[in-house]
Design a protein around this motif. Structure first.
Motif, PDB file in Angstrom:
ATOM      1  N   ARG A 103      -1.815 -20.996 -11.447  1.00 27.25           N
ATOM      2  CA  ARG A 103      -2.344 -21.665 -10.259  1.00 27.25           C
ATOM      3  C   ARG A 103      -2.078 -21.389  -9.138  1.00 27.25           C
ATOM      4  O   ARG A 103      -3.382 -21.455  -8.362  1.00 27.25           O
ATOM      5  N   ASN A 104      -1.288 -20.556  -9.554  1.00 27.19           N
ATOM      6  CA  ASN A 104      -1.073 -19.036  -8.241  1.00 27.19           C
ATOM      7  C   ASN A 104      -2.275 -17.964  -8.252  1.00 27.19           C
ATOM      8  O   ASN A 104      -2.183 -17.264  -7.143  1.00 27.19           O
ATOM      9  N   GLN A 105      -2.080 -18.112  -9.158  1.00 24.23           N
ATOM     10  CA  GLN A 105      -3.645 -16.912  -9.198  1.00 24.23           C
ATOM     11  C   GLN A 105      -5.332 -17.188  -9.424  1.00 24.23           C
ATOM     12  O   GLN A 105      -5.864 -16.899  -9.969  1.00 24.23           O
ATOM     13  N   LEU A 106      -5.567 -18.377  -8.930  1.00 24.24           N
ATOM     14  CA  LEU A 106      -6.647 -19.611  -8.997  1.00 24.24           C
ATOM     15  C   LEU A 106      -7.884 -18.677  -8.441  1.00 24.24           C
ATOM     16  O   LEU A 106      -8.789 -18.595  -9.051  1.00 24.24           O
ATOM     17  N   GLY A 107      -7.351 -18.461  -7.033  1.00 19.89           N
ATOM     18  CA  GLY A 107      -8.610 -17.007  -6.673  1.00 19.89           C
ATOM     19  C   GLY A 107      -8.842 -15.710  -7.673  1.00 19.89           C
ATOM     20  O   GLY A 107     -10.023 -16.352  -7.830  1.00 19.89           O
ATOM     21  N   GLY A 108      -8.243 -14.983  -8.009  1.00 23.18           N
ATOM     22  CA  GLY A 108      -8.610 -14.093  -9.329  1.00 23.18           C
ATOM     23  C   GLY A 108      -8.619 -14.486 -10.177  1.00 23.18           C
ATOM     24  O   GLY A 108      -9.971 -14.033 -10.225  1.00 23.18           O
ATOM     25  N   GLN A 109      -8.723 -16.164 -10.983  1.00 20.43           N
ATOM     26  CA  GLN A 109      -8.921 -16.015 -12.150  1.00 20.43           C
ATOM     27  C   GLN A 109     -10.263 -16.441 -11.407  1.00 20.43           C
ATOM     28  O   GLN A 109     -11.432 -16.329 -12.844  1.00 20.43           O
ATOM     29  N   LEU A 110     -11.250 -17.208 -10.750  1.00 20.51           N
ATOM     30  CA  LEU A 110     -12.577 -17.625 -10.135  1.00 20.51           C
ATOM     31  C   LEU A 110     -13.002 -16.456  -9.941  1.00 20.51           C
ATOM     32  O   LEU A 110     -14.120 -16.747 -10.719  1.00 20.51           O
ATOM     33  N   LYS A 111     -13.075 -15.592  -9.722  1.00 20.58           N
ATOM     34  CA  LYS A 111     -13.625 -14.686  -9.419  1.00 20.58           C
ATOM     35  C   LYS A 111     -13.757 -13.636 -10.141  1.00 20.58           C
ATOM     36  O   LYS A 111     -14.993 -13.309 -11.292  1.00 20.58           O
ATOM     37  N   ALA A 112     -12.645 -13.358 -11.699  1.00 24.49           N
ATOM     38  CA  ALA A 112     -13.510 -12.739 -13.309  1.00 24.49           C
ATOM     39  C   ALA A 112     -13.163 -13.847 -14.006  1.00 24.49           C
ATOM     40  O   ALA A 112     -14.582 -13.556 -14.306  1.00 24.49           O
ATOM     41  N   ARG A 146     -12.550  -5.412 -14.180  1.00 21.70           N
ATOM     42  CA  ARG A 146     -11.441  -5.546 -12.943  1.00 21.70           C
ATOM     43  C   ARG A 146     -10.679  -5.962 -12.220  1.00 21.70           C
ATOM     44  O   ARG A 146      -9.352  -6.017 -11.981  1.00 21.70           O
ATOM     45  N   ALA A 147     -11.786  -7.294 -12.466  1.00 24.98           N
ATOM     46  CA  ALA A 147     -10.495  -8.764 -12.085  1.00 24.98           C
ATOM     47  C   ALA A 147      -9.716  -9.282 -12.679  1.00 24.98           C
ATOM     48  O   ALA A 147      -8.752  -9.207 -12.685  1.00 24.98           O
ATOM     49  N   ALA A 148     -10.118  -8.578 -14.397  1.00 24.79           N
ATOM     50  CA  ALA A 148      -9.325  -9.454 -15.168  1.00 24.79           C
ATOM     51  C   ALA A 148      -7.731  -8.384 -15.444  1.00 24.79           C
ATOM     52  O   ALA A 148      -6.446  -8.385 -15.334  1.00 24.79           O
ATOM     53  N   VAL A 149      -7.919  -6.853 -14.948  1.00 27.29           N
ATOM     54  CA  VAL A 149      -6.933  -6.260 -15.258  1.00 27.29           C
ATOM     55  C   VAL A 149      -6.080  -6.685 -14.280  1.00 27.29           C
ATOM     56  O   VAL A 149      -4.335  -7.061 -13.899  1.00 27.29           O
ATOM     57  N   THR A 150      -6.794  -6.959 -12.884  1.00 29.49           N
ATOM     58  CA  THR A 150      -5.724  -7.310 -11.598  1.00 29.49           C
ATOM     59  C   THR A 150      -5.072  -8.706 -11.758  1.00 29.49           C
ATOM     60  O   THR A 150      -4.023  -8.415 -11.268  1.00 29.49           O
ATOM     61  N   ASN A 151      -5.669  -9.668 -12.866  1.00 27.81           N
ATOM     62  CA  ASN A 151      -4.937 -10.798 -13.020  1.00 27.81           C
ATOM     63  C   ASN A 151      -4.173 -10.697 -13.577  1.00 27.81           C
ATOM     64  O   ASN A 151      -2.826 -10.745 -13.807  1.00 27.81           O
ATOM     65  N   TRP A 152      -4.100  -9.162 -14.408  1.00 27.43           N
ATOM     66  CA  TRP A 152      -2.931  -9.135 -15.763  1.00 27.43           C
ATOM     67  C   TRP A 152      -1.405  -8.675 -15.257  1.00 27.43           C
ATOM     68  O   TRP A 152      -0.674  -9.023 -15.059  1.00 27.43           O
ATOM     69  N   ILE A 153      -1.692  -7.390 -13.905  1.00 26.73           N
ATOM     70  CA  ILE A 153      -0.859  -6.686 -13.585  1.00 26.73           C
ATOM     71  C   ILE A 153      -0.231  -7.662 -12.397  1.00 26.73           C
ATOM     72  O   ILE A 153       0.992  -7.500 -12.260  1.00 26.73           O
ATOM     73  N   THR A 154      -1.295  -8.234 -11.781  1.00 29.24           N
ATOM     74  CA  THR A 154      -0.875  -8.866 -10.540  1.00 29.24           C
ATOM     75  C   THR A 154       0.465 -10.279 -11.400  1.00 29.24           C
ATOM     76  O   THR A 154       1.445  -9.966 -10.651  1.00 29.24           O
ATOM     77  N   ALA A 155       0.339 -10.627 -12.236  1.00 26.36           N
ATOM     78  CA  ALA A 155       1.082 -12.307 -12.218  1.00 26.36           C
ATOM     79  C   ALA A 155       2.316 -11.167 -14.220  1.00 26.36           C
ATOM     80  O   ALA A 155       2.689 -12.196 -13.185  1.00 26.36           O
ATOM     81  N   ALA A 156       1.844 -10.121 -14.082  1.00 27.55           N
ATOM     82  CA  ALA A 156       3.311  -9.154 -14.722  1.00 27.55           C
ATOM     83  C   ALA A 156       4.284  -9.043 -13.257  1.00 27.55           C
ATOM     84  O   ALA A 156       5.289  -9.489 -13.825  1.00 27.55           O
TER      85      ALA A 156
END
Length: 641
Positions: free
Chosen positions: A28-37, A93-103
């Motif tokens: 939920r806190n990365q909804l923007g990044g999830q929608l982009k990916a 690019r978006a998926a790796v960003t989601n991975w790193i930002t979540a971690a």
């Protein structure tokens, strides 16, 4: 949030009631990044879904000798290829960003929780488990958060292919539409077994990590007692257990992968066999068969993401559970001053979701308040140098942590009061500004001495005064001697990690200087001179007493050199403040105090009342003479310094 924007200004308040809730909160806190990916994933997979239809149109155009349609098919192929290339690049690019930002978010939360709990964390959770959570577990949590958007895009692509085939070739499309759900759900019955095996593997790996951390931390001691090989043997056994569990878990995942290969292969064979029969009967064109065959072949790629999301969840769920366990710990789990208990992780999550009001936070007390521990009855008067003597070193350590607002066990004792206000009811930042506790074994971080002493402070004590009070002159010389060429100021000399290049006494004095620089309203020191010689200890006692004059200082020690400098000494016997007074008063008037300070045996205590009065008088006179001589020497040393 981009990787360049890390760390988060505020990582938020996690829902730590369970592992799945933590994963949902992260999503939920990365909804923007999830929608982009998801958007880039749809472009990528829809490009893949369009390839079979473009190929089928091209084949039909060749069969019909239609050049215009062939050009149109070529254009569609080029468009699909461009969509695949652009979508794949930006999806990655978006998926790796989601991975790193979540971690990174989880790591920030863990770091914040570690700072909040302090030394109390390792009493509630093993140090090795904390290391495992903050390293390998956060990667697995990030993997699942990142895989969700790709899985949703793949699912949409599979749905588009099936619907498209139903319209393009209803006969074969129906076969594919019926077979695809079986392919996607075939691994579900195997997932519980794979999850259980993955949990066992993670549990064994966590125990091995804890054992490795404990072994490395105590390697010097183990070598001293010849126990190095014993513990290394235990770690080898634990490592082999992890290997066996990993192989056991890999077999199940290999079976799932085999199912994911076998069933699509069977569907592909079925489509070719049935399609060839339809072509022979003239019910479909060759181009339609090519389209369906290509669609099924390309559909194998998005179907792999069904296996990946299952594997990611199976691995991340136990990791998220461990992370949630750490994040659910609270500083106020012990009872408050009125006997009430603190909140647990569920209560915190309820407050976060708005189902309850915010927890009441007490206002900081005014300056000049006494420090009082209701459990032991210990009272440290404001502005005084109070020494505390405990016969049990473990009790002294627990008492020091309690005085700093860190209760030893959950819900078993009231909070320490400062000026009548419970420490565990204060904001964490306010509590740490008011009370600072220096552990028995303080840690020095790597960096220059200037960086070591650059800590939040009142600004009233400069680094030079703190170093002088802690008698760090020889430490400065040693740092300057071992410094790199061109370094002429000891403040710019580097300290190695944990101060390994310094002796125990030198590390202890630098840590004491760091505590003195902060100049808190209440300073609690647990055996601050245990690693120095008597001569240096006497000078440190005089320096600390002088520098902290008018400020509340509590020292837990049993050294007469420190105790004699205290304004007031309190004896804590069997968990209770049993006596108080000056060092000399207690030394001559309380056998229990004398037994702790002088290491007097029970037999000597029994013989003590029978000693001749003249001998007692001579001993007292000798002690006074020695004290006077020591004071004269200290005065001379201070004047020369």
């Amino acid at each position: 949030m981009q990787i360049s924007d890390l760390p988060y200004p505020d990582p938020g308040v996690p829902d730590a009631r369970s592992g799945p809730r933590l994963l949902l909160w992260l999503g939920r806190n990365q909804l923007g990044g999830q929608l982009k990916a998801l958007g880039w994933g749809l472009l990528h997979f829809c490009g893949i879904a369009g390839l079979p239809f473009a190929v089928g149109l091209g084949v039909e155009a060749v069969v019909d000798h239609d050049g215009t349609r062939l050009l149109e098919a070529g254009g569609l192929l080029a468009l699909a290829g461009a969509a695949i290339a652009v979508g794949d690049t930006l999806l990655h690019r978006a998926a790796v960003t989601n991975w790193i930002t979540a971690a990174a978010r989880v790591q920030q939360l863990l770091a914040r929780k570690t700072a909040e709990l302090g030394s109390a964390l390792t009493r509630r959770v093993a140090a090795g488990e904390v290391v495992a959570v903050s390293t390998s577990d956060v990667e697995k949590i990030g993997w699942f958060v990142e895989a969700v958007s790709r899985f949703l895009a793949a699912a949409v692509a599979v749905l588009v292919i099936c619907v498209g085939l139903l319209f393009h070739s209803p006969a074969l499309g129906l076969v594919v539409a019926l077979g695809t759900p079986l392919l996607a759900l075939a691994a579900l019955p195997l997932l519980p077994h794979a999850t259980r095996r993955a949990d066992v593997q993670r549990e064994k790996a966590g125990r091995a990590t804890e054992l490795a951390a404990d072994t490395v931390a105590g390697l010097r001691v183990l070598r001293g007692i010849g126990g190095e090989e014993l513990f290394l043997g235990r770690y080898r056994e634990a490592s082999q257990e992890v290997r066996a569990a990993a192989v056991h878990s890999a077999r199940m995942w290999a079976l799932i992968s085999a199912v994911q290969v076998l069933l699509p292969g069977a569907l592909l064979v079925t489509v070719v066999w049935y399609g060839a029969a339809l072509v022979q009967d003239g019910r479909i064109a060759v181009g339609e068969l090519v389209t369906v065959f290509s669609a099924v072949a390309t559909m194998l790629y998005p179907l792999r993401h069904f296996e990946e999301i299952a594997m990611a969840y199976s691995f991340s769920r136990p990791s998220a559970k461990r992370a949630a366990r750490v994040l659910s710990l609270t500083r106020t789990e012990a009872g408050g001053a009125d006997g009430t208990h603190g909140t647990d992780g569920a209560d915190r999550a309820d407050r976060m979701d708005g189902r309850d009001g915010p927890a009441a936070v007490a206002a900081p007390p005014g300056p000049g308040g006494d420090l009082y521990d209701p459990e032991t009855g210990l009272l440290a008067r404001a502005g005084e140098f109070t020494a505390v003597v405990c016969g049990d070193p473990d009790l002294a350590g627990r008492l020091a942590e309690r005085l700093g607002g860190h209760p030893a066990e959950a819900g078993d004792s009231p909070s320490v009061l400062l000026g009548g206000v419970a420490l565990d009811e204060l904001e964490l930042a306010a509590a740490r500004t008011l009370v600072l506790v220096q552990d028995k074994e303080p840690v020095l971080l790597s960096g220059t001495l200037r960086e070591l002493l650059d800590v939040p402070a009142s600004g009233q004590v400069v680094a030079g005064a703190a170093l002088a009070a802690a008698r760090c002159g020889d430490v400065l010389d040693a740092l300057l001697q071992g410094a790199a060429d061109g370094v002429g100021d000891p403040m710019d000399a580097r300290i190695t990690e944990r101060g390994r290049s310094l002796s125990g006494g030198q590390r202890q004095r630098l840590a004491l200087a760091r505590s003195l620089v902060t100049d808190p309203e209440v300073l609690v020191l647990d055996e601050p001179t245990s690693a120095v010689d008597s001569h240096t200890e006497a000078r440190i006692a005089a320096g600390v007493a002088e520098l902290r004059r008018g400020r509340t200082t509590v020292v837990l020690a049993s050294s007469p050199l420190l105790l004699d400098r205290a304004d007031r000494v309190v004896l804590v016997h069997e968990g209770t403040a049993a006596a108080s007074g000056t060092h000399r008063e207690l030394l001559h008037g309380d056998p229990r105090y004398r037994a702790v300070v002088t290491r007097e045996t029970d037999e000597e205590q029994r013989r003590d009342p029978a000693r001749p009065g003249l001998v007692r008088q001579l001993e007292e006179e000798l002690e006074e003479q020695l004290d006077e001589q020591l004071q004269e020497e200290l005065t001379e040393i201070e004047e020369s310094a």
